[in-house]
Scaffold this motif. Structure first.
Motif, short mmCIF file in Angstrom:
data_model
loop_
_atom_site.label_atom_id
_atom_site.label_comp_id
_atom_site.label_asym_id
_atom_site.label_seq_id
_atom_site.Cartn_x
_atom_site.Cartn_y
_atom_site.Cartn_z
N ASP A 73 0.91 -1.04 0.03
CA ASP A 73 -0.06 0.07 0.03
C ASP A 73 0.83 1.20 -0.17
O ASP A 73 1.34 1.55 1.02
CB ASP A 73 -0.79 0.03 1.13
N GLY A 74 1.31 1.64 -1.40
CA GLY A 74 2.35 2.76 -1.11
C GLY A 74 3.81 2.28 -0.86
O GLY A 74 4.06 1.14 -1.47
N ASP A 75 4.28 2.63 0.11
CA ASP A 75 5.44 2.35 0.64
C ASP A 75 5.47 1.28 1.65
O ASP A 75 6.42 0.87 2.20
CB ASP A 75 6.61 3.33 1.17
N GLN A 76 4.18 1.01 2.01
CA GLN A 76 3.84 -0.03 3.38
C GLN A 76 3.59 -1.28 2.95
O GLN A 76 2.70 -1.45 2.00
CB GLN A 76 2.58 0.75 4.06
N LEU A 77 4.22 -2.30 3.35
CA LEU A 77 4.19 -3.76 3.23
C LEU A 77 2.63 -4.11 4.21
O LEU A 77 2.71 -3.96 5.03
CB LEU A 77 5.38 -4.19 3.93
N ARG A 78 1.90 -4.69 3.46
CA ARG A 78 0.57 -5.23 3.79
C ARG A 78 0.55 -6.84 3.84
O ARG A 78 -0.30 -7.24 4.64
CB ARG A 78 -0.65 -4.71 2.82
N GLY A 79 1.14 -7.20 2.98
CA GLY A 79 1.27 -8.71 3.22
C GLY A 79 2.29 -9.40 2.15
O GLY A 79 2.96 -8.69 1.22
N ILE A 80 2.20 -10.84 2.13
CA ILE A 80 3.34 -11.62 1.20
C ILE A 80 2.28 -12.63 0.66
O ILE A 80 1.62 -13.32 1.53
CB ILE A 80 4.62 -12.26 1.73
N LEU A 81 2.27 -12.81 -0.63
CA LEU A 81 1.49 -13.84 -1.14
C LEU A 81 2.62 -14.68 -1.91
O LEU A 81 3.13 -14.35 -2.60
CB LEU A 81 0.42 -13.31 -2.23
N THR A 82 2.48 -16.11 -1.66
CA THR A 82 3.25 -16.89 -2.23
C THR A 82 2.43 -17.88 -3.26
O THR A 82 1.08 -17.98 -3.18
CB THR A 82 3.84 -18.08 -0.94
N ASP A 83 3.19 -18.86 -4.15
CA ASP A 83 2.32 -19.67 -4.96
C ASP A 83 1.86 -20.62 -4.08
O ASP A 83 0.57 -21.20 -4.50
CB ASP A 83 3.47 -20.19 -5.96
N ARG A 84 2.28 -21.04 -2.91
CA ARG A 84 1.61 -22.00 -2.13
C ARG A 84 0.19 -21.52 -1.43
O ARG A 84 -0.54 -22.24 -1.47
CB ARG A 84 2.62 -22.46 -1.04
N ASP A 85 0.49 -20.32 -1.07
CA ASP A 85 -0.75 -19.50 -0.65
C ASP A 85 -2.14 -19.59 -1.63
O ASP A 85 -3.08 -19.93 -1.41
CB ASP A 85 -0.69 -17.93 -0.12
N ILE A 86 -1.69 -19.29 -2.88
CA ILE A 86 -2.71 -19.22 -4.12
C ILE A 86 -3.49 -20.79 -4.10
O ILE A 86 -4.48 -21.07 -4.17
CB ILE A 86 -1.94 -18.88 -5.41
N VAL A 87 -2.45 -21.69 -4.13
CA VAL A 87 -2.96 -23.11 -4.16
C VAL A 87 -3.53 -23.51 -3.01
O VAL A 87 -4.78 -24.29 -3.04
CB VAL A 87 -1.83 -23.96 -4.68
N ILE A 88 -3.14 -23.40 -1.75
CA ILE A 88 -3.71 -23.84 -0.65
C ILE A 88 -4.81 -23.27 -0.26
O ILE A 88 -5.90 -23.67 0.31
CB ILE A 88 -2.69 -24.23 0.49
#
Length: 138
Positions: free
Chosen positions: A40-55
């Protein structure tokens, strides 16, 4: 002393919270990477991995047009760029994370993965992190 800044990848792939799962998955394919930082601009809001997408999404039949941020891990562990890699490995093991955004003055400037610990350091930092990551959660 080897620091996170010495081994981090500074070429970050980011997206905003409005990106869809399909858009993020396509970005991962194009960049040949396994994670994208949700910003969100310069602020980290999260991390999404390929595993997150699948699981978290595909396995439940969720719409690939859904917001990627809904499936991202929030409250992401970050460490300062001057953190010693051994200390970082301990933190990664304790929190059971494989990817660690690196910050300077609160701004994300890079990322360190378990693979970076394995290939860019000595002293068993990768083994230390992997032992903690591999422990079952209760």
């Amino acid at each position: 002393m080897t620091t996170l800044k010495d081994i981090m990848t500074s070429d970050l792939t980011t997206t905003d919270a409005g990106a869809t799962l399909k858009e993020v998955a396509s970005l991962m394919r194009e960049q040949d990477i396994g994670n994208v930082l949700i910003m969100d601009g310069d602020q980290l809001r999260g991390i999404l991995t390929d595993r997150d997408i699948v699981i978290r999404a595909v396995a439940y039949g969720h719409d690939l047009g859904s917001a990627a941020s809904d499936y991202a891990s929030g409250n992401v562990l970050t460490l300062d760029s001057q953190t010693d890699v051994q200390a970082a490995a301990e933190q990664m093991a304790q929190r059971q994370v494989r990817r660690l955004p690196v910050t300077e003055e609160g701004k994300v400037i890079g990322i360190v993965s378990l693979a970076d610990l394995a290939t860019r350091t000595g002293g068993g930092a990768d083994e230390k992190a992997l032992q903690g990551i591999s422990q079952p959660t209760i």
